[in-house]
Design a protein around this motif. Structure first.
Motif, PDB file in Angstrom:
ATOM      1  N   ILE A 191       0.871  -1.181   0.000  1.00  0.00           N
ATOM      2  CA  ILE A 191       0.000   0.000   0.000  1.00  0.00           C
ATOM      3  C   ILE A 191       0.906   1.228   0.000  1.00  0.00           C
ATOM      4  N   PRO A 192       1.200   1.745  -1.192  1.00  0.00           N
ATOM      5  CA  PRO A 192       2.222   2.803  -1.276  1.00  0.00           C
ATOM      6  C   PRO A 192       1.787   4.112  -0.619  1.00  0.00           C
ATOM      7  N   ASP A 193       0.493   4.390  -0.602  1.00  0.00           N
ATOM      8  CA  ASP A 193       0.040   5.645  -0.010  1.00  0.00           C
ATOM      9  C   ASP A 193       0.063   5.533   1.519  1.00  0.00           C
ATOM     10  N   ASN A 194       0.780   6.438   2.169  1.00  0.00           N
ATOM     11  CA  ASN A 194       0.959   6.325   3.614  1.00  0.00           C
ATOM     12  C   ASN A 194      -0.341   6.451   4.396  1.00  0.00           C
ATOM     13  N   PHE A 195      -1.221   7.297   3.937  1.00  0.00           N
ATOM     14  CA  PHE A 195      -2.500   7.445   4.621  1.00  0.00           C
ATOM     15  C   PHE A 195      -3.278   6.137   4.555  1.00  0.00           C
ATOM     16  N   GLU A 196      -3.371   5.595   3.342  1.00  0.00           N
ATOM     17  CA  GLU A 196      -4.099   4.319   3.211  1.00  0.00           C
ATOM     18  C   GLU A 196      -3.398   3.208   3.986  1.00  0.00           C
ATOM     19  N   MET A 197      -2.065   3.243   3.998  1.00  0.00           N
ATOM     20  CA  MET A 197      -1.330   2.217   4.747  1.00  0.00           C
ATOM     21  C   MET A 197      -1.664   2.303   6.228  1.00  0.00           C
ATOM     22  N   ASP A 198      -1.631   3.482   6.790  1.00  0.00           N
ATOM     23  CA  ASP A 198      -1.885   3.619   8.230  1.00  0.00           C
ATOM     24  C   ASP A 198      -3.282   3.125   8.590  1.00  0.00           C
ATOM     25  N   LEU A 199      -4.279   3.493   7.785  1.00  0.00           N
ATOM     26  CA  LEU A 199      -5.640   3.069   8.113  1.00  0.00           C
ATOM     27  C   LEU A 199      -5.848   1.574   7.861  1.00  0.00           C
ATOM     28  N   ASN A 200      -5.267   1.077   6.793  1.00  0.00           N
ATOM     29  CA  ASN A 200      -5.392  -0.360   6.528  1.00  0.00           C
ATOM     30  C   ASN A 200      -4.621  -1.199   7.547  1.00  0.00           C
ATOM     31  N   THR A 201      -3.565  -0.628   8.101  1.00  0.00           N
ATOM     32  CA  THR A 201      -2.842  -1.333   9.164  1.00  0.00           C
ATOM     33  C   THR A 201      -3.761  -1.560  10.358  1.00  0.00           C
ATOM     34  N   THR A 213       2.157   7.861  10.252  1.00  0.00           N
ATOM     35  CA  THR A 213       3.202   8.513   9.475  1.00  0.00           C
ATOM     36  C   THR A 213       3.083  10.029   9.549  1.00  0.00           C
ATOM     37  N   ASP A 214       1.879  10.537   9.744  1.00  0.00           N
ATOM     38  CA  ASP A 214       1.635  11.969   9.602  1.00  0.00           C
ATOM     39  C   ASP A 214       0.523  12.367  10.582  1.00  0.00           C
ATOM     40  N   PRO A 215       0.688  13.511  11.261  1.00  0.00           N
ATOM     41  CA  PRO A 215      -0.367  13.935  12.199  1.00  0.00           C
ATOM     42  C   PRO A 215      -1.714  14.148  11.513  1.00  0.00           C
ATOM     43  N   ALA A 216      -1.673  14.430  10.210  1.00  0.00           N
ATOM     44  CA  ALA A 216      -2.927  14.693   9.496  1.00  0.00           C
ATOM     45  C   ALA A 216      -3.794  13.448   9.367  1.00  0.00           C
ATOM     46  N   TYR A 217      -3.187  12.261   9.549  1.00  0.00           N
ATOM     47  CA  TYR A 217      -3.966  11.023   9.365  1.00  0.00           C
ATOM     48  C   TYR A 217      -4.769  10.635  10.614  1.00  0.00           C
ATOM     49  N   VAL A 218      -4.433  11.270  11.732  1.00  0.00           N
ATOM     50  CA  VAL A 218      -4.954  10.773  13.008  1.00  0.00           C
ATOM     51  C   VAL A 218      -6.472  10.904  13.103  1.00  0.00           C
ATOM     52  N   SER A 219      -7.022  12.014  12.603  1.00  0.00           N
ATOM     53  CA  SER A 219      -8.464  12.213  12.802  1.00  0.00           C
ATOM     54  C   SER A 219      -9.274  11.159  12.050  1.00  0.00           C
ATOM     55  N   LYS A 220      -8.806  10.776  10.849  1.00  0.00           N
ATOM     56  CA  LYS A 220      -9.511   9.727  10.104  1.00  0.00           C
ATOM     57  C   LYS A 220      -9.390   8.377  10.823  1.00  0.00           C
ATOM     58  N   ALA A 221      -8.253   8.158  11.412  1.00  0.00           N
ATOM     59  CA  ALA A 221      -8.075   6.907  12.157  1.00  0.00           C
ATOM     60  C   ALA A 221      -9.057   6.845  13.323  1.00  0.00           C
TER      61      ALA A 221
END
Lengths: 512, 512
Positions: free
Chosen positions: B175-185, B202-210
């Motif tokens: 999953i090359p996209d870091n956002f998708e990787m973090d959520l799929n993890t 990977t990025d503070p911006a991903y946290v709210s979606k998580a």
């Protein structure tokens, strides 16, 4: 051409040359006799409860089956034979013996550089056992072992830094006569290593001939008595709480001949000893205390090793398990009792239940070996090469055991805390206006050999390097190392003159 | 026909039936959260010297690179920003934080039976890491790992008794996209296990979606906040002594969302930390103390794990070595510091440098795992499956790790000493007029399940039985067990309704 100062370049070249040479013994990261004792499975109160339970067992239950000579020695010392024939030990007798016993024992080696100082919590690792099979790793096979296998094992041990003594790990199954087997065992091991050797005797009648052999090896009885390089692994008890009559007579004979004695109590927890770890330790301690009284009754001050060797049992099958966590606890608990008594002690660790040197063998061997070392066990017997719960011995596993024990010894050495190791000044220099890392600093480079243990066969390459090297197999590397060692001339061989005399006097099965 | 009384026979049959059933959790020989602490690599004076050196480092060296928000939090709490931009921590600020910090943290699990109580010297083992390869044991090959491998690892962990939590051990390289990787993890691990999960961002911006995802999994934000079943493994520092700016912002965000934080300081001894064991511990302690002040400045009392994770380095190559004795000492020394502070703590153990689950892997994994447990480490991260110094993850090794850790836990449980285990009465009964052995006594049989850990795949057969069973191979057994586990329906899957909602809201790569 660089603009580095010649001085600096010279210094670096000198450091590089120094690093290529083997380190002096005192600079090596690990050595025989490092002090353990940071691991204490028992509280002080627990230690004292075990001690008092052992005293009570000796006073109230006592031991059966002492030979007549032993009865005489023991009752002469103050023990009491009951109408049931059992010898019981008044508390004061045991306590007096403990007060008088040696606080240290030196086990000599043919090469004095390998002498072992058994005192405090100094840790030594070596082989032991009575395996009846050789493990053939290439054929995945168990076959009967013989005198050549034993000699090869001794030769391998001789060159492994982290094997500090060589108690005979296997039985010469190709020598059916017990007398010839016992004498050839001594010859096969002593001609293979100049490290301290341990052996046992099947019959008290064989001991005098063995001493003839040892005197010849030493260059005379006086020389032998000055530096006895062989100790007697003596199973003086048949647990629970019975003397092994014949072995006791062996013990009396070796004491008179000046041979140190390992007082070996090998109960099986759940069969010949209580199934609980604490109970098996109580019984082993009681039995070895009885042995200690016995030794001192024969000859006060004779060097003896307190050999509480309780073994674990798989209660589902009734078969021994030496690779279990319970085994590691049995051994570590015993080591703590040795420290409580301040007596030189030994126990078994490093045994694998696994049949082959596989991942299971690795975790089994490390578990008890590192716990034995951390608990400060003076003599860690069975530490390498042992498989199938002591039934099989494996040369390749022995060789890999050198890496495994080197790592355990690094853990025994522990964490040094001083101004230099706390590294606050270094941290300041690196972080504030410095390079921001510690790679290549003088502080890092100067300690890279003296602080760190590097495995000899263990692999630390990256997956990429590993693939480029054609994915080396650990066992194949051990096989190659074995062939390399056995292809060299054995350094421990006797001089031709002595060897000829030995071969004239005894029926030596090993080819000259 | 026997002359045994029906009562006795009935009792035996009942015992046999009872033995065939799985033991109730409280009767199992080993459990999550057993208390260690019998191994103390540091003296009390050494512990205090390390503590004071860490305080001095924080006061005099401090940490660079805090984000503006972090500077505001920290200076608001009493830290001082120097003209060099570094944040320095007055001793009193650190000591006040230590006094106020949580003495325990509960890490919740989707299934409350798997909740972890991090307090005192209670020990838990689990996975962690960021491996980029799967180890293919049958092909002796390293290949890139992906989301299915991660999910399978979580499913395997879910059924292994001695894996107590599942921090994501590898990266979804597919999953090359870091956002998708973090959520799929998060999805891949949480849909594979109901045990506590750890992950990173990977990025503070991903946290709210998580958090949106986690709220959906929990059944609402209130349910999530009540029992947060995922913690954030947060590398908040770039050793030596620099804050990781982005990770600090992640930390602030997860704290606000109610997620426990693992304050992870992963210095490499000899590269990004001093090469000495003591020095690397000083720096890790200093960094984690800074992290603790930070957490409490953002939200007093927020659950945090003191994650001193110094790693060993092979100074000859400059590559990491997680399988060394030095690594085991680094981790055990850190655990002792956690106990000194009485803070919930974690560190890394169980890492193999070996590329495959061979003998080397066994000894490497056991060495640090058993020492971590004995030293009372609350969270033993990376405890199973990790090879090639964290670059490779191996499902078969994970499965074998369950046996290995079960044995380590038996050692952590230690030696119980009381009247029953000292077994003096039993010894008397057996020796004096008794059977002369302990096999089959009530005392032995009654404890055979509750005292003894039996390996599931580890082999304890005799050489004869082993040959009759066609010499089973350990790795082949692990492969078969993996197939058996993955062939079953995953018990941890979300209910179809929740799963559908998750798949509608997020681009889930795992097939439904």
């Amino acid at each position: 051409m660089t603009d580095q100062s010649p001085l600096r370049t010279g210094g670096r070249a000198a450091r590089r040359a120094a690093r290529a040479a083997p380190l002096a013994q005192h600079l090596r990261p690990v050595r025989p006799g490092m002090s353990g004792g940071t691991y204490n499975p028992l509280s002080q109160a627990d230690v004292e409860r075990i001690h008092h339970a052992a005293l009570q067992a000796l006073e109230e239950i006592g031991l059966a089956d002492a030979p007549p000579s032993g009865v005489a020695y023991l009752t002469g010392a103050g023990a009491i034979q009951g109408s049931d024939g059992r010898i019981r030990f008044p508390r004061a007798l045991v306590e007096d013996t403990l007060a008088k016993a040696n606080r240290s024992v030196t086990l000599c080696a043919r090469d004095p550089r390998h002498d072992l100082d058994l005192s405090g919590s100094r840790v030594h690792y070596g082989t032991a056992g009575a395996a009846v099979h050789m493990v053939d790793v290439e054929g995945r096979n168990y076959r009967e072992c013989g005198v050549q296998d034993l000699h090869d094992a001794a030769r391998i041990c001789d060159v492994l830094d982290n094997i500090h003594f060589v108690q005979r790990p296997m039985v010469c199954r190709d020598i059916p006569d017990n007398f010839e087997m016992d004498l050839n065992t001594i010859y096969a091991v002593c001609s293979g290593t100049t490290k301290h050797v341990g052996t046992s005797f099947t019959d008290p009648a064989y001991v005098s001939k063995a001493f003839e052999m040892l005197h010849m090896m030493a260059g005379g009885e006086d020389k032998w008595r000055e530096r006895p390089f062989v100790s007697n692994s003596n199973c003086f008890v048949v647990p629970p709480m019975k003397f092994a009559t014949e072995s006791c007579m062996v013990m009396e004979a070796v004491i008179k001949g000046g041979m140190p004695v390992l007082l070996l109590s090998a109960g099986m927890a759940g069969a010949t000893a209580p199934s609980t770890v604490a109970g098996a330790i109580v019984q082993a301690v009681a039995e070895c205390l009885a042995g200690l009284v016995y030794v001192h009754a024969v000859k006060p001050g004779h060097p003896a090793i307190f050999g509480t060797w309780p073994f674990g049992l798989d209660l589902r099958s009734g078969a021994m398990t030496g690779g279990s966590g319970e085994q590691a606890l049995l051994t570590a608990g015993c080591a703590q009792m040795h420290r409580f008594y301040d007596l030189p002690g030994g126990a078994a660790a490093g045994i694998a239940d696994s049949k082959l040197p596989d991942m299971q063998a690795g975790w089994e061997q490390m578990c008890s070996n590192v716990m034995a070392g951390l608990s400060g066990l003076n003599m860690v017997y069975e530490a390498a090469g042992m498989h199938a719960s002591l039934l099989g011995f494996c040369h390749e596993s022995l060789i890999l055991g050198d890496d495994l024990i080197g790592q355990a010894l690094r853990c025994v050495r522990g964490i040094e805390v001083n101004d230099e190791t706390l590294a606050l000044d270094q941290m300041r220099q690196v972080c504030i206006g410095g390079p921001g890392h510690y790679l290549g600093t003088e502080a890092t480079l100067s300690r890279m050999e003296v602080d760190h243990v590097y495995p000899r066969l263990g692999d630390r390459t990256s997956p990429k390097e590993w693939a480029e090297k054609d994915k080396p197999d650990l066992i194949a590397k051990a096989v190659a190392r074995k062939q390399e060692i056995l292809g060299q001339r054995a350094a421990a061989r006797f001089d031709p003159n002595t060897d000829q005399k030995l071969r004239q006097a005894f029926n030596i099965h090993l080819p000259a």
